[in-house]
Design an enzyme around this catalytic site. Sequence first.
Site, short mmCIF file in Angstrom:
data_model
loop_
_atom_site.label_atom_id
_atom_site.label_comp_id
_atom_site.label_asym_id
_atom_site.label_seq_id
_atom_site.Cartn_x
_atom_site.Cartn_y
_atom_site.Cartn_z
N LYS A 111 0.88 -1.17 0.00
CA LYS A 111 0.00 0.00 0.00
C LYS A 111 0.92 1.22 0.00
O LYS A 111 1.57 1.51 0.99
CB LYS A 111 -0.91 0.00 1.23
CG LYS A 111 -1.91 1.14 1.18
CD LYS A 111 -2.62 1.36 2.49
CE LYS A 111 -3.36 2.69 2.41
NZ LYS A 111 -3.72 3.19 3.75
N ALA B 94 -9.60 2.28 9.22
CA ALA B 94 -8.53 2.14 10.21
C ALA B 94 -8.97 2.83 11.50
O ALA B 94 -9.54 2.19 12.38
CB ALA B 94 -7.23 2.73 9.67
N SER B 95 -8.75 4.14 11.58
CA SER B 95 -9.11 4.87 12.80
C SER B 95 -10.58 4.69 13.16
O SER B 95 -10.92 4.61 14.34
CB SER B 95 -8.82 6.36 12.62
OG SER B 95 -7.48 6.56 12.25
#
Lengths: 307, 67
Positions: A147, A256-257
């Site tokens: 990524k 993610a977060s």
Amino acid sequence: MSSTDLTSTPVRPGEPGTPTGRALPGGAGAAAGPGSDAPADPLVIAGRTLRSRLLLGSGGFPSLALMAAAIEASGCELVTVALRRLPLDVGDAAADRDAGRSPSPLLDILREAGVGVLPNTAGCHTARDAVLTARLAREAFATDWIKLEVIGDEDTLLPDAPELLRAAEELVDDGFVVLPYTTDDPVLARRLQDVGCVAVMPLGAPIGSGMGIRNPYNIALVREAVEVPVVLDAGIGTASDAALAMELGCDAVMAASAVARAADPVRMAAAMRAAVQAGRLAWGAGRIPRRLHATASSPEAGLAELS
Amino acid sequence: MIRLNGEPSELDAGETVAGALAHLQLAPDAQGVAVAVDGEIVPRSRWATFALVADARVEVLTAMQGG
């Protein structure tokens, strides 16, 4: 017709406006029963088949145990990791000198969870650093997948487009399977595809901002601009953001977060899983056009005369 | 002085990368680890033979939670 009705103007009374469904392999509705990840509708990136259209980041969880539980609840098969210095304080971890200590408890947990590792180049600000980091990640994790992140601004963590494109080209030439984190610019997305990226990962909003998809029109344009899978990355705040990404035609969502920093990461992981499935189904089903005026859903004929 | 992940180390010049890994209690073929010396990758296949110079900067990297 554009890939999303979000970009269409409301239909005026008298205009036709027939909703258009999209063919999903195996039939749209039948493919996904409750709790399933629509096995008949897999995501294929660079020849790799993924049953889940949700990717998770490993960062920001209060503990590795919560991360493991969230991964399981999410049903995801691919989890991003960062490449960082091995901590020097070995503690008591190294009783067995022959076997050595495990360099990364995180890797052990991901292996146990049966998910794939997607290394990132987070923290890199130049093409040179990103390429070197990708090569180190390939050494460490024995994967060609990367990524690719090349950051151009400290406050917004927005990608540096020229450096990103340069790094992508170099890594593709070096045999990498490159998934670039990019802006929501359809022209840049096409350029990234042209140099050989296997997917594009446009942002909905800055990393960790939880602002959702600030420019859904651009995400729809990115979807139109490229043939490779589009993975909405960054900005997701809650489940409805993930559903919107899928309704806009994205092939997958990276969270993610939004999961890791939620009050209850495990429950949010389950919410994201359901949202991605719902959004995918809705995209395939074809939403009705927006209309300025009401359209009665009960027959006008046969009304009783009551006055 | 050889620096290991940014810190001064007790490693002597001539020590191999594999020796540096042993110093970190890692197996000589540790999985999930990559090594760079003075900004260049040292491939796994060269860990046993790559000798460190007196002022080498050694980076031993692994997976951490992230994005």
